[in-house]
Every structure is written in structure tokens, then in C-alpha cells.
Write an enzyme that holds these catalytic residues in place. Structure first.
Site, PDB file in Angstrom:
ATOM      1  N   HIS A  59       0.856  -1.190   0.000  1.00  0.00           N
ATOM      2  CA  HIS A  59       0.000   0.000   0.000  1.00  0.00           C
ATOM      3  C   HIS A  59       0.894   1.242   0.000  1.00  0.00           C
ATOM      4  O   HIS A  59       2.058   1.178   0.433  1.00  0.00           O
ATOM      5  CB  HIS A  59      -0.898  -0.001   1.240  1.00  0.00           C
ATOM      6  N   GLU A  61       0.973   3.845   1.880  1.00  0.00           N
ATOM      7  CA  GLU A  61       1.482   4.245   3.195  1.00  0.00           C
ATOM      8  C   GLU A  61       2.616   3.321   3.653  1.00  0.00           C
ATOM      9  O   GLU A  61       3.620   3.781   4.205  1.00  0.00           O
ATOM     10  CB  GLU A  61       0.348   4.218   4.232  1.00  0.00           C
ATOM     11  N   CYS A  89      -5.871   1.997   5.629  1.00  0.00           N
ATOM     12  CA  CYS A  89      -6.509   0.754   6.064  1.00  0.00           C
ATOM     13  C   CYS A  89      -5.933   0.336   7.426  1.00  0.00           C
ATOM     14  O   CYS A  89      -4.942   0.905   7.895  1.00  0.00           O
ATOM     15  CB  CYS A  89      -6.281  -0.335   5.012  1.00  0.00           C
TER      16      CYS A  89
HETATM   17  N1  LIG Z   1      -5.185   4.381   1.853  1.00  0.00           N
HETATM   18  C1  LIG Z   1      -5.047   3.317   1.054  1.00  0.00           C
HETATM   19  N2  LIG Z   1      -6.085   2.513   0.889  1.00  0.00           N
HETATM   20  C2  LIG Z   1      -5.894   1.438   0.092  1.00  0.00           C
HETATM   21  N3  LIG Z   1      -6.766   0.461  -0.230  1.00  0.00           N
HETATM   22  C3  LIG Z   1      -6.114  -0.377  -1.062  1.00  0.00           C
HETATM   23  N4  LIG Z   1      -4.852   0.026  -1.265  1.00  0.00           N
HETATM   24  C4  LIG Z   1      -4.682   1.165  -0.544  1.00  0.00           C
HETATM   25  C5  LIG Z   1      -3.589   2.049  -0.364  1.00  0.00           C
HETATM   26  O1  LIG Z   1      -2.486   1.882  -0.893  1.00  0.00           O
HETATM   27  N5  LIG Z   1      -3.832   3.106   0.465  1.00  0.00           N
END
Ligand SMILES: Nc1nc2[nH]cnc2c(=O)[nH]1
Length: 159
Positions: A59, A61, A89
Site C-alpha cells: 500500500h 502508506e 486501512c
Molecule cells: N489508503 C489506502 N487505501 C488502500 N486500499 C487499497 N490500497 C490502498 C492504499 O495503498 N492506500
């Protein structure tokens, strides 16, 4: 003359996180970007790379945290701030808690993401249930005779 304050504002840092998300999306990735900053300076950036890397934990973050940790040469990011284009998440929030992130901001909410399949509200709902009520059962399973792993670690004086 007093030194010029070169700190970027929260709004500017968030604009960068959203720009990263948009660039990632236009390049074929998912629409998420994140910035890790310390005292208004960018430490690292990340974008969602789950498709390109075949890594479901990649992800935006998490990627930004990984890059920040490498840039600073340590596994803790105490006092750093995360600017995320989307509502983080539970995995990303847990990572932030565990490495000492002080504050986090997001631009697009789970409600914004819901119509597009980009909300993680369902995972939050699962995490709020007691372990025995979650769709993913988590149970203790200690092999016979297994004991003392953590005491051995402590005795070895490892960090
Ligand atoms: N905030 C965020 N939500 C997600 N949902 C799926 N992938 C991501 C991501 O990289 N960041």
C-alpha cells in the site's frame, strides 16, 4: 536576519500525496499515494504497488514508511507525519502505530471510496469484532515442548 522557514504546510504535503496517487493511477497503478514528513520536510514518498510488485502489502502508506525508514537508517519514525491520499486501512494504521508516526491525514474518505470498491471499512468492521467472531479465525497453536523462545531472545540481548 532570522532563518527562512522552509517547512511545507500540511496542505502542500497532502497535495503531493494526491499528485502521487494520480500519477500512479495514470501509470496503471491504483489511485493511492502517501508522503512521510518530519517537521514539514518530505522524508519519503510511496505509491500503491500491489499490482506491479505482486505484493498485497505494498500500500502507498506502507511503501512510504519503508522508504522513510531506509532513508533515515532506522526502523522507528517517531514524530513523523503521514499524508495519505486515501483513508489508511488497518494494516497501514497498525504500521504507523508500531513505528511511532505522530499524526496522519487523509484526503479521500472510505465513504468517497465505497462506490468504487476503494473503501477498507469492511476490514475495520472485522477488526472491531472479537477474534472468535471474525471471518478469519485466529487461534493459539503451540507445538508440544515449544517454550522459551522469547526468553532466549532476551537472554541473547538482541535489540
Ligand atoms: N489508503 C489506502 N487505501 C488502500 N486500499 C487499497 N490500497 C490502498 C492504499 O495503498 N492506500
Amino acid at each position: 536576519m532570522p532563518a527562512e522557514d522552509t517547512r511545507l504546510t500540511d496542505a502542500a504535503l497532502m497535495r503531493e500525496a494526491v499528485a502521487l496517487a494520480r500519477d500512479n493511477m495514470r501509470g496503471g497503478g491504483r489511485p493511492f499515494g502517501a508522503v512521510v514528513a518530519f517537521e514539514g520536510q518530505v522524508v519519503a514518498r510511496g505509491v500503491n504497488e500491489i499490482l506491479a510488485s505482486h505484493d498485497p502489502t505494498a500500500h502507498a502508506e506502507i511503501q512510504a514508511i519503508r522508504h522513510a525508514s531506509r532513508a533515515l537508517g532506522r526502523p522507528r519514525l517517531d514524530g513523523c507525519v503521514v499524508y495519505a491520499s486515501g483513508h489508511p486501512c488497518p494494516m497501514c494504521m497498525a504500521a504507523m502505530h508500531m513505528c511511532g508516526i505522530a499524526r496522519a491525514f487523509y484526503a479521500y474518505s472510505n465513504e468517497d471510496g465505497e462506490p468504487y470498491g476503494l473503501s477498507t471499512a469492511a476490514v475495520y468492521a472485522q477488526m472491531a469484532l472479537p477474534p472468535e467472531g471474525q471471518s478469519l479465525p485466529l487461534r493459539a497453536l503451540r507445538p508440544d515442548g515449544e517454550d522459551g523462545l522469547y526468553a532466549e531472545w532476551q537472554a541473547a540481548g538482541r535489540p
